[in-house]
Each structure stands twice: as structure tokens, then as C-alpha cells.
Design a protein around this motif. Structure first.
Motif, PDB file in Angstrom:
ATOM      1  N   ALA A 461       0.635  -1.016   0.343  1.00 28.53           N
ATOM      2  CA  ALA A 461      -0.522   0.196   0.294  1.00 28.53           C
ATOM      3  C   ALA A 461       1.035   1.158  -0.019  1.00 28.53           C
ATOM      4  CB  ALA A 461      -0.955  -0.048   1.173  1.00 28.53           C
ATOM      5  N   LEU A 462       1.837   1.258   1.173  1.00 26.67           N
ATOM      6  CA  LEU A 462       3.047   2.679   1.053  1.00 26.67           C
ATOM      7  C   LEU A 462       3.440   2.870  -0.306  1.00 26.67           C
ATOM      8  CD1 LEU A 462       3.398   2.846   4.874  1.00 26.67           C
ATOM      9  CD2 LEU A 462       1.895   3.184   3.385  1.00 26.67           C
ATOM     10  N   MET A 463       4.198   1.496  -0.918  1.00 32.02           N
ATOM     11  CA  MET A 463       5.069   2.151  -2.304  1.00 32.02           C
ATOM     12  C   MET A 463       4.028   2.674  -3.121  1.00 32.02           C
ATOM     13  SD  MET A 463       8.434   0.737  -1.483  1.00 32.02           S
ATOM     14  CE  MET A 463       7.624   1.848   0.302  1.00 32.02           C
ATOM     15  N   GLU A 464       2.916   1.921  -3.000  1.00 26.15           N
ATOM     16  CA  GLU A 464       2.149   2.900  -4.345  1.00 26.15           C
ATOM     17  C   GLU A 464       1.673   3.914  -4.397  1.00 26.15           C
ATOM     18  OE1 GLU A 464      -1.999   1.411  -6.904  1.00 26.15           O
ATOM     19  OE2 GLU A 464      -1.826   0.203  -4.792  1.00 26.15           O
ATOM     20  N   MET A 465       1.714   4.021  -3.015  1.00 28.52           N
ATOM     21  CA  MET A 465       1.927   5.556  -2.494  1.00 28.52           C
ATOM     22  C   MET A 465       2.460   6.579  -2.936  1.00 28.52           C
ATOM     23  SD  MET A 465      -0.951   5.412   1.048  1.00 28.52           S
ATOM     24  CE  MET A 465      -1.036   7.076   0.833  1.00 28.52           C
ATOM     25  N   TYR A 466       3.759   5.873  -2.677  1.00 25.35           N
ATOM     26  CA  TYR A 466       4.981   6.761  -2.566  1.00 25.35           C
ATOM     27  C   TYR A 466       5.016   6.891  -4.082  1.00 25.35           C
ATOM     28  CZ  TYR A 466       9.622   7.760  -2.443  1.00 25.35           C
ATOM     29  OH  TYR A 466      11.080   9.040  -2.512  1.00 25.35           O
ATOM     30  N   GLN A 467       4.738   5.947  -4.916  1.00 23.08           N
ATOM     31  CA  GLN A 467       4.630   5.630  -6.686  1.00 23.08           C
ATOM     32  C   GLN A 467       4.075   7.342  -6.786  1.00 23.08           C
ATOM     33  OE1 GLN A 467       3.323   2.438  -8.753  1.00 23.08           O
ATOM     34  NE2 GLN A 467       4.823   3.478 -10.604  1.00 23.08           N
ATOM     35  N   GLN A 468       3.128   7.328  -6.341  1.00 22.01           N
ATOM     36  CA  GLN A 468       1.686   8.150  -6.975  1.00 22.01           C
ATOM     37  C   GLN A 468       2.229   9.802  -6.806  1.00 22.01           C
ATOM     38  OE1 GLN A 468      -1.691   6.216  -6.664  1.00 22.01           O
ATOM     39  NE2 GLN A 468      -1.110   4.583  -7.544  1.00 22.01           N
ATOM     40  N   PHE A 474      12.043  12.468  -8.691  1.00 24.82           N
ATOM     41  CA  PHE A 474      12.588  11.572  -6.889  1.00 24.82           C
ATOM     42  C   PHE A 474      12.545  10.254  -6.694  1.00 24.82           C
ATOM     43  CE2 PHE A 474      11.243  16.394  -5.965  1.00 24.82           C
ATOM     44  CZ  PHE A 474      12.703  16.815  -6.105  1.00 24.82           C
ATOM     45  N   HIS A 475      12.080   9.684  -7.583  1.00 23.13           N
ATOM     46  CA  HIS A 475      12.522   8.648  -7.356  1.00 23.13           C
ATOM     47  C   HIS A 475      13.299   8.102  -7.028  1.00 23.13           C
ATOM     48  CE1 HIS A 475       7.863   7.483  -9.050  1.00 23.13           C
ATOM     49  NE2 HIS A 475       7.734   8.897  -7.986  1.00 23.13           N
ATOM     50  N   PRO A 476      13.094   6.635  -6.508  1.00 23.27           N
ATOM     51  CA  PRO A 476      14.989   5.988  -6.503  1.00 23.27           C
ATOM     52  C   PRO A 476      15.457   4.942  -8.116  1.00 23.27           C
ATOM     53  CG  PRO A 476      13.290   4.794  -5.602  1.00 23.27           C
ATOM     54  CD  PRO A 476      12.329   5.964  -5.517  1.00 23.27           C
ATOM     55  N   ALA A 477      16.409   4.872  -8.014  1.00 24.05           N
ATOM     56  CA  ALA A 477      16.173   3.822  -9.493  1.00 24.05           C
ATOM     57  C   ALA A 477      15.640   2.786  -9.917  1.00 24.05           C
ATOM     58  CB  ALA A 477      17.985   3.653  -9.682  1.00 24.05           C
ATOM     59  N   ALA A 478      15.382   2.216  -8.443  1.00 25.55           N
ATOM     60  CA  ALA A 478      14.686   0.793  -8.281  1.00 25.55           C
ATOM     61  C   ALA A 478      13.783   0.733  -8.721  1.00 25.55           C
ATOM     62  CB  ALA A 478      15.153   0.554  -6.892  1.00 25.55           C
ATOM     63  N   PHE A 479      12.998   1.318  -8.603  1.00 22.47           N
ATOM     64  CA  PHE A 479      11.288   1.916 -10.117  1.00 22.47           C
ATOM     65  C   PHE A 479      11.430   1.711 -10.609  1.00 22.47           C
ATOM     66  CE2 PHE A 479       8.301   3.929  -6.226  1.00 22.47           C
ATOM     67  CZ  PHE A 479       8.627   3.324  -5.280  1.00 22.47           C
ATOM     68  N   GLY A 480      12.452   1.769 -11.723  1.00 29.26           N
ATOM     69  CA  GLY A 480      12.307   2.653 -12.880  1.00 29.26           C
ATOM     70  C   GLY A 480      12.394   0.243 -13.692  1.00 29.26           C
ATOM     71  N   ARG A 481      13.261  -0.310 -12.861  1.00 29.21           N
ATOM     72  CA  ARG A 481      13.911  -1.346 -13.101  1.00 29.21           C
ATOM     73  C   ARG A 481      12.128  -2.534 -12.602  1.00 29.21           C
ATOM     74  NH1 ARG A 481      18.472  -0.212 -10.292  1.00 29.21           N
ATOM     75  NH2 ARG A 481      17.932  -0.914  -9.113  1.00 29.21           N
ATOM     76  N   ILE A 482      11.654  -1.975 -11.580  1.00 26.18           N
ATOM     77  CA  ILE A 482      10.698  -2.537 -10.791  1.00 26.18           C
ATOM     78  C   ILE A 482       8.986  -2.724 -11.370  1.00 26.18           C
ATOM     79  CG2 ILE A 482       9.328  -2.419  -8.832  1.00 26.18           C
ATOM     80  CD1 ILE A 482      11.836  -1.503  -7.054  1.00 26.18           C
ATOM     81  N   PHE A 488       2.736  -5.001 -14.101  1.00 24.89           N
ATOM     82  CA  PHE A 488       3.110  -4.578 -13.206  1.00 24.89           C
ATOM     83  C   PHE A 488       1.951  -4.211 -12.238  1.00 24.89           C
ATOM     84  CE2 PHE A 488       4.217  -2.099  -9.307  1.00 24.89           C
ATOM     85  CZ  PHE A 488       5.775  -2.979  -8.492  1.00 24.89           C
ATOM     86  N   ASN A 489       2.098  -4.953 -10.845  1.00 21.19           N
ATOM     87  CA  ASN A 489       1.356  -4.524  -8.967  1.00 21.19           C
ATOM     88  C   ASN A 489       2.073  -4.696  -7.974  1.00 21.19           C
ATOM     89  OD1 ASN A 489       0.013  -6.356  -7.738  1.00 21.19           O
ATOM     90  ND2 ASN A 489      -0.257  -7.261 -10.009  1.00 21.19           N
ATOM     91  N   TRP A 490       2.142  -3.921  -7.098  1.00 21.66           N
ATOM     92  CA  TRP A 490       2.210  -4.197  -6.281  1.00 21.66           C
ATOM     93  C   TRP A 490       1.728  -4.903  -4.885  1.00 21.66           C
ATOM     94  CZ3 TRP A 490       6.915  -1.064  -5.027  1.00 21.66           C
ATOM     95  CH2 TRP A 490       7.246  -0.090  -6.168  1.00 21.66           C
ATOM     96  N   THR A 491       1.163  -5.537  -5.201  1.00 23.49           N
ATOM     97  CA  THR A 491       0.343  -6.823  -4.540  1.00 23.49           C
ATOM     98  C   THR A 491       1.683  -7.628  -4.776  1.00 23.49           C
ATOM     99  OG1 THR A 491      -1.469  -5.859  -3.639  1.00 23.49           O
ATOM    100  CG2 THR A 491      -1.029  -8.659  -4.000  1.00 23.49           C
ATOM    101  N   ALA A 492       1.364  -8.337  -6.016  1.00 23.43           N
ATOM    102  CA  ALA A 492       2.486  -8.902  -6.664  1.00 23.43           C
ATOM    103  C   ALA A 492       4.111  -8.861  -6.170  1.00 23.43           C
ATOM    104  CB  ALA A 492       2.180  -9.329  -8.337  1.00 23.43           C
ATOM    105  N   TYR A 493       4.545  -8.144  -6.594  1.00 20.94           N
ATOM    106  CA  TYR A 493       6.250  -7.226  -5.757  1.00 20.94           C
ATOM    107  C   TYR A 493       5.972  -7.512  -4.607  1.00 20.94           C
ATOM    108  CZ  TYR A 493      10.716  -5.539  -5.576  1.00 20.94           C
ATOM    109  OH  TYR A 493      11.348  -4.825  -5.386  1.00 20.94           O
ATOM    110  N   ALA A 494       5.294  -7.261  -3.629  1.00 18.06           N
ATOM    111  CA  ALA A 494       5.110  -7.069  -2.333  1.00 18.06           C
ATOM    112  C   ALA A 494       5.479  -9.181  -1.700  1.00 18.06           C
ATOM    113  CB  ALA A 494       4.196  -7.030  -1.825  1.00 18.06           C
ATOM    114  N   ASN A 495       4.780  -9.804  -2.828  1.00 22.41           N
ATOM    115  CA  ASN A 495       5.153 -11.165  -2.614  1.00 22.41           C
ATOM    116  C   ASN A 495       5.957 -12.243  -2.659  1.00 22.41           C
ATOM    117  OD1 ASN A 495       1.913 -10.739  -1.813  1.00 22.41           O
ATOM    118  ND2 ASN A 495       1.415 -11.492  -3.435  1.00 22.41           N
ATOM    119  N   GLU A 496       6.076 -10.798  -3.631  1.00 21.35           N
ATOM    120  CA  GLU A 496       7.750 -11.314  -4.444  1.00 21.35           C
ATOM    121  C   GLU A 496       9.117 -11.384  -3.269  1.00 21.35           C
ATOM    122  OE1 GLU A 496      11.007 -10.894  -7.540  1.00 21.35           O
ATOM    123  OE2 GLU A 496       8.477 -10.532  -8.315  1.00 21.35           O
TER     124      GLU A 496
END
Length: 758
Positions: A461-468, A474-482, A488-496
Motif C-alpha cells: 500500500a505505501l509503495m504505491e502511495m509513494y509512487q503516486q 525523486f523516485h529511486p532508480a530501482a522503481f524504473g526496474r521494478i 506490474f502491481n505492488w501486491t504481487a511485487y510485495a509477495n515476491e
């Protein structure tokens, strides 16, 4: 025609509107004699400034402690018994709780000394004395020195003065800047390290109303817990030992059974945390329109997730009880702060003060040279902060660091750096071993109160809020890769992430830390939580933090100059310094208030209100059967009045965070209550005080005694205390020679307690 004389009168009246209101201020105890004593006595106080703060004899200050670094406590017996808030002792109560022995739900009472529970790391700090050290700190520093060099010399002087003040003693010394560094004061301290839990009511009393009622009035919370300070054989601070003895204080507060009346003088003595009363209008706008709204939005989502999981699982409820309370406290406070600032029209009022300041500056060339650029520089700096910097900083602190896995991964960054350097040198090898040992030792404590499924939901939930919510620059470089995959959705990534990270359980962490350095390096540097946190950290440190820090450092210097100018412009005004976790006195009176049109709140509540609020379906409003029984029988002992049991009251004392647990003291120096909150309409008082709306909320001391004695059956603790009944504050004391005694019937067994009258 609006002539010059009328204009000057208008300016004078306008300026006076910014002077400290009748009950506004957090005053330095050592300056009460010259600044406040006459006003306090005019309002009804029967004490002298020397009775409150003295270095020559015992005084009220000797009964006040900073509890655990973030709250206040008061000594209420000659055997080191310490009273503070339930929410201040919450972490300790929780640490002693388990599903099998749930002290949060059931409460705890030590019926003998051997049952009192140690709390490693908990401290209680007394103030031995205060001293104005402005000359020692600033005396040899040129006025126009660059700020970085000035600060370096200030810090060097602070260390020197601290060392001189404590040489050959067991005391500590704290030196803090006041008025943005225009003045410096030293507090010489004595810190005790063996603090044991003595008693705490169940949450249904100590947290009655819970997060529903927090920051609200009327209030019905028995927000207290009891601890005891232990000392070595010489009555000095000592590490925990079963051989330590209860501390004998220089002074303990007598507890009044006389109660309170509308208009009674009150004084709060404690360690208020932080206020910013002298901010410019741009800073108030940033708080009210940018920072507070973002933080509230993030915490609303997080609290919803925690609440759902805590209600579904008793173990999670215990694990996250203290965390939830901490997150919720500031969340609701910020909501009230925004509303209060709007209702007070704070930005407009600040702008009017700045307009008056600009007119005053323009009257003399010397003023123009010193203060001429202050307001325009404020405008420029806050415009830059509003361009995404403040939001990026707030989202990092709230959304990124609000995820437990990511904040925990932060602890492994130093180890990761060392592993990258390798083990070629003995020095680096030893440093790696030290980090491994530290992390291994701290892991059990972290995971005791950690639930993976809950944190995984928060992460998504909070990663999606940060992204939006944060500007992509100001986003971290990792966001581009992720996020490059269109599905892509944050719930699936969180599970991983939570399925593959080595930092999600104690077992995985300990297995990681047992690996050889080379293997550990591979595992750690490829861990998804670590790599994501590294990316966040790099982005924050490179793009956000330098600009944020630089601008705020500039604003601190500007505030120093601005406040210097305000004090020069308003020479007759009594300025009090912003709170900074140092000992302060606030004073006011018991008083009702009107929160809204057509609504008036009385100044006290009773047990009847608890019964009226009872709702077994809502955890915040459950009432213990024993409490209901006492209510039905009106079995209040000597603590009730006219068939009612007082619970809480409000007054106009100026308080803030850190005042939690502070004693509320009457005109004679007797304890009448324990401060635990503010009203929602008054939470903006950290920035601007409003005498019509600001009220501090306190538990009535009589309710505390009633719960300990009649509800808990721990009358042995009451016997330690000095209870007095000197009548209403407006009446003459029952006895003034300190020798008179009266007897109070305790219960149906006719047990009698001797109570000294001052």
C-alpha cells in the motif's frame, strides 16, 4: 482622517495581539522569579518561585523526572514511587505481556516489592540545576562568522562547559539552544537506570476510549501507570540489581483529595517536547497545506491495515499495540492541527505580524542592514521547499520508513558496506564481526513484535502511495526496474520480496549472519529488501536531503535573526522559548470552553460518562465488570464527591508532546491530576496558542487513587503516598504547620491511613 497618533496606537494594539496570552507559555523554572512569580500569585498560586525551583533546598523540581526520554513522571512517595501515563509506560507493559499473560488486557499490580518488574534500558532523569551559559557558549564567537564555523565553535564550547560542570561527579549535563541559538541553557542531570513496573490498570481503563477518543474532550481515561525508582546503597543511580533499594527522593508530591473547581489555579511541570511558536507565515503554510495533509493520508492507510489485522488475531494485537498507538497519536493530532490553524486563520495572523515587522525595520538604517532581507529570504526558501522537496522528504519518512522491512533493512547498510570492502584487513574483519554480533543480538527483540503478513500489506500500500505521491524525478532508480512491466502491481511485487528476502524472520536472519563473509555478502547484496532500501537511500541522500537540509539550516539562521528582531521590536513582551524537551513550567486555570457554535464543554467528567459510553461491541468502550460494580454501589471510598467519581478535567495550561505524564499541581503545590492529552481543537498550540480553544486534558488524581485502591485492591500503594485535604484553593489550608493529621476511612474494613496535612 487617520492621523499618525491613531496609526501608532493601532500598530501597538495589533502587535500586542501576538504577545503571550494569559495562560500561554512554557517557562524556564530558573526565571520564574523575575518573569512569572507575580502573575502566578495574582492568579491564585500560594507558592514562591523558590518553592517551585531551588538549588538551595528541596523544591517541586525534585519530584519531576523525564521518564524514558519522551515523557514526564512525578514522584509520589518517599519510597521512589513514580506516576506517569499508561501510554508512557505502554511499551514496558507490552514487553511483559504475552497471549498467556496479557498485562495489557488484564492490568498488573505488584502486591509486594519482589513482584515489581525490571525494565532494561528505561531511565528516569532528575534536574539537579539549571544555568544560563550563553556567555560561555557564544562569548568568544564573532557576530559575522559563517554559520558552519559558528556551529562548530558552539559545539566545542558546549563540550567544554559540560565537562567542567560534571567533572568529578556522577551527573550528566545537557546544553540546548533557546530562541534559535540566541541563548543557551545548561541542565545538570541525575539519571537513574533501575526502574521497575509496579502497577498498571487494564487497557479498558488505562486506554478507555482508545484511538477513538484520543485528542478529544470529554474524556474518561484512567491514563496512568506506576513505576518505582531503585538506587544503590548510597541512594545514587545504579544498574539493575536485586540488592538495590527504593530511591529516597528530596521531595515527593502530596496528593490532594480536595479536587478542583472552575477557575482554580493549575500548574504543569514537565518536559514538553517541541513547539515552533515563532515560525513565519510560509512555514505555517507548508505545515498546514503540504506536510500535514501528506502525512495524514499515508498514516490513514497504514492504520487501516494494522487495525484490520489486530482485530483478527490476538497475537498481532499484542505485537502491534504500542506501534499502532504511536502511529495513531500523531495522525489524529495532525488532523486537529490543520483544522485549528484554519479556524484560527493562523497564516493571515502571521502575515500581519510580518507586515508590522517590515514597517518597523524600514524605520531605521541599522534595522534595514540587520533585518532587511529576512522576510524575502523566507519567501524564497519556502518556495523551493514547496517545489516537491518537502513532499519527497515526508513520503520517505512516512511511507518508506513506515514499512518495517525497509526500516529494518536500513540497519544492515553498514554491514553491507563493510562486506563490500572485504576481509583483507584485520580492522575490517573485526568491524564485520562486531556488526554481525550487534544484528544477531537485536533480532529477537525486533521479531518478537513483527508480523510478516501485516507488514507485507503495508509495503504494497505505501509503495504505491509513494509512487503516486512523489514527483518522479525523486523516485529511486530501482522503481524504473521494478515497474517496467505493464502488468506490474505492488501486491504481487510485495509477495515476491517477502518470499525471497532474508530479513523477514529471525530464523532467516540468524542463518544469514552465520554465513562466511563471502557468502553473506552475496546473500545480503542481492536481497530485494536491501537493494530497494539502498536505492531509496541513495535517491534521498543525493536529491532530497541536501536541499532540504540546506534550506532548513538557512531558515534556522533566519529564524534566529527574525526572533532577535521581534524581541527588539516588542521590548515589553515576555517571550518564552520554544519547547525542546527541557524542564518547563506552564500555568493556567481550570476552565470550560466552546468548541463550536452553540456547544459548551464542562470542565470535568465522571464515572457516569464511562458507563454511558459503554459498548461491548467496540473494544475502545468495554468497561470492566468490577468497575461497573463499584459504580452501581457508588463505592468510591474517600475519593468520590457528592455521589460522583471524578475522572478527568481540563485547564488552560500550555502543553505539548513530552508533557504526557506531567503532574498538574494546585496553588499549594499538591498533585491534583496527571496530564495526558490536549483537546483536538487546541492541537495547533504547538504553532499558535489560542486561549479560547486550547485545553490540556488531565486524569483527576482522585480517580487514580480510586482505581489503585478500590478497583485493584492495591491499597498498600496508597499507604505509601501523602494524601492531603486542605479544602478548596480559595479557602485557608486545614493545617499549615506540617504537623496536623487526619484519618480517612479506606473501605468497609475500616482500615485507616494517616494523611499528613501541609
Amino acid at each position: 482622517m487617520f492621523n499618525r497618533k491613531q496609526f501608532c496606537l493601532w500598530v501597538l494594539l495589533a502587535i500586542s495581539s501576538f504577545s503571550a496570552s494569559a495562560d500561554e507559555g512554557m517557562w524556564l523554572p530558573m526565571l520564574l522569579k523575575q518573569l512569572n512569580e507575580a502573575d502566578m500569585q495574582k492568579k491564585g498560586m500560594r507558592l514562591s518561585a523558590e518553592d517551585i525551583y531551588s538549588i538551595n533546598k528541596s523544591s517541586l523540581k525534585d519530584a519531576i523526572v523525564q521518564f524514558g526520554g519522551g515523557c514526564t513522571g512525578e514522584i509520589i512517595s518517599n519510597q521512589g514511587l513514580l506516576l506517569t501515563n499508561h501510554h508512557c509506560g505502554y511499551g514496558q507493559i507490552q514487553s511483559h505481556s504475552s497471549v498467556e499473560d496479557d498485562l495489557l488486557t488484564n492490568g498488573f499490580w505488584a502486591m509486594e516489592r519482589s513482584q515489581e518488574k525490571p525494565n532494561p534500558g528505561l531511565t528516569a532523569t532528575f534536574i539537579v540545576r539549571m544555568e544560563d551559559v550563553t556567555k560561555q557558549i557564544l562569548g568568544d564567537i564573532p557576530a559575522n562568522l559563517p554559520e558552519a564555523e559558528r556551529e562548530s565553535r558552539v559545539q566545542a564550547n558546549i563540550k567544554k562547559v559540560q565537562a567542567q560542570a560534571t567533572a568529578g561527579t556522577h551527573y550528566g549535563a545537557i546544553i540546548r539552544p533557546f530562541f534559535y541559538g540566541n541563548e543557551y541553557y545548561m541542565y545538570v542531570t541525575e539519571t537513574f537506570r533501575d526502574i521497575r513496573l509496579v502497577g498498571a490498570p487494564p487497557e479498558s481503563i488505562g486506554k478507555f476510549g482508545g484511538d477513538t477518543d484520543i485528542w478529544m474532550w470529554p474524556r474518561h481515561t484512567g491514563d496512568f501507570s506506576l513505576f518505582r525508582i531503585y538506587a544503590g546503597p548510597d541512594n545514587r543511580p545504579a544498574d539493575y540489581s536485586p540488592n538495590n533499594k527504593p530511591f529516597t527522593p528530596k521531595h515527593h508530591l502530596p496528593i490532594s483529595l480536595a479536587g478542583i473547581q472552575q477557575g482554580d489555579f493549575t500548574m504543569v511541570f514537565g518536559f514538553p517536547g517541541r513547539t515552533t511558536e515563532y515560525l513565519p507565515s510560509q512555514a505555517v503554510r507548508e505545515i498546514a497545506e503540504i506536510s500535514d495533509p501528506a502525512k495524514v493520508k499515508i498514516r490513514t492507510v497504514k492504520l487501516g491495515i494494522l487495525d484490520q489485522d489486530m482485530k483478527a488475531d490476538p497475537k498481532v494485537r499484542i505485537q502491534y499495540a504500542a506501534k499502532y498507538a504511536s502511529v495513531s497519536n500523531a495522525h489524529k493530532k495532525w488532523i486537529g492541527e490543520m483544522r485549528g490553524l484554519r479556524k484560527l486563520d493562523a497564516i493571515t495572523k502571521k502575515q500581519e505580524q510580518e507586515r508590522q515587522f517590515a514597517q518597523w525595520v524600514a524605520q531605521e538604517t541599522g534595522r534595514k542592514n540587520t533585518y532587511g532581507q529576512v522576510l524575502s529570504q523566507f519567501e524564497q526558501n519556502y518556495s523551493q521547499l514547496a517545489n516537491g522537496i518537502t513532499l519527497a522528504r515526508d513520503y520517505f519518512m512516512e511511507a518508506v520508513m513506515g514499512v518495517e522491512l525497509l526500516s529494518y533493512a536500513q540497519n544492515y547498510m553498514a554491514l553491507a558496506d563493510l562486506l563490500q570492502k572485504g576481509t583483507e584487513t584485520e580492522e575490517n574483519k573485526a568491524a564485520i564481526q562486531a556488526q554481525v554480533k550487534r544484528l544477531s543480538a537485536s533480532a529477537p527483540g525486533f521479531f518478537k513484535n513483527y508480523n510478516l503478513p501485516t507488514d507485507r500489506k503495508v509495503f504494497a500500500a505505501l509503495m504505491e502511495m509513494y509512487q503516486q505521491g512523489v514527483d518522479p524525478k525523486f523516485h529511486p532508480a530501482a522503481f524504473g526496474r521494478i515497474t517496467k512491466d505493464k502488468n506490474f502491481n505492488w501486491t504481487a511485487y510485495a509477495n515476491e520480496v517477502y518470499a525471497t528476502s532474508n530479513l523477514v524472520s529471525e530464523e532467516k536472519v540468524q542463518a544469514l549472519l552465520k554465513l562466511a563473509p563471502a557468502a553473506m555478502k552475496v546473500k545480503l547484496l542481492t536481497d530485494p529488501a536491501v537493494t530497494l532500501m539502498q536505492s531509496f537511500g541513495n535517491s534521498f541522500r543525493q536529491q532530497v536531503l541536501p536541499v532540504y537540509t540546506s534550506l532548513n539550516d538557512q531558515n534556522t539562521l533566519l529564524n534566529r535573526t527574525y526572533l532577535q528582531g521581534l524581541r527588539e521590536m516588542q521590548k515589553d513582551r515576555k517571550f518564552y522559548p520554544d519547547a525542546n524537551s527541557t524542564l518547563r513550567v506552564a500555568y493556567g486555570q481550570v476552565d470550560s470552553y466552546k468548541p463550536a457554535d452553540g456547544v459548551t464543554y464542562d470542565y470535568y467528567t465522571t464515572l457516569e460518562g464511562i458507563i454511558e459510553k459503554e459498548d461491548p461491541a467496540i473494544v475502545d468502550y468495554k468497561v470492566p465488570a468490577k468497575l461497573k460494580e463499584l459504580y452501581q454501589k457508588k463505592d468510591y471510598g474517600p475519593y468520590g464527591v457528592n455521589g460522583q467519581m471524578p475522572v478527568a478535567f481540563i485547564a488552560s495550561n500550555h502543553t505539548t508532546g513530552g508533557n504526557s505524564g506531567s503532574p498538574v499541581i494546585n496553588a499549594r503545590g499538591e498533585l491534583i491530576g496527571t496530564n495526558f492529552d490536549r483537546n483536538w481543537e487546541g492541537t495547533m498550540s504547538d504553532i499558535m496558542y489560542d486561549p479560547d480553544r486550547v485545553r490540556n486534558i488531565s486524569m483527576d488524581a482522585r480517580y487514580f487513587l480510586f482505581i489503585v485502591d478500590k478497583f485493584a485492591g492495591a491499597g498498600h500503594l496508597v499507604k505509601e503516598m501523602t494524601l492531603v485535604n486542605n479544602g478548596p484553593q480559595g479557602a485557608a489550608p486545614a493545617a499549615q504547620n506540617g504537623k496536623a493529621e487526619m484519618k480517612i476511612k479506606k473501605d468497609k474494613k475500616k482500615t485507616k491511613v494517616k494523611v499528613k496535612a501541609d
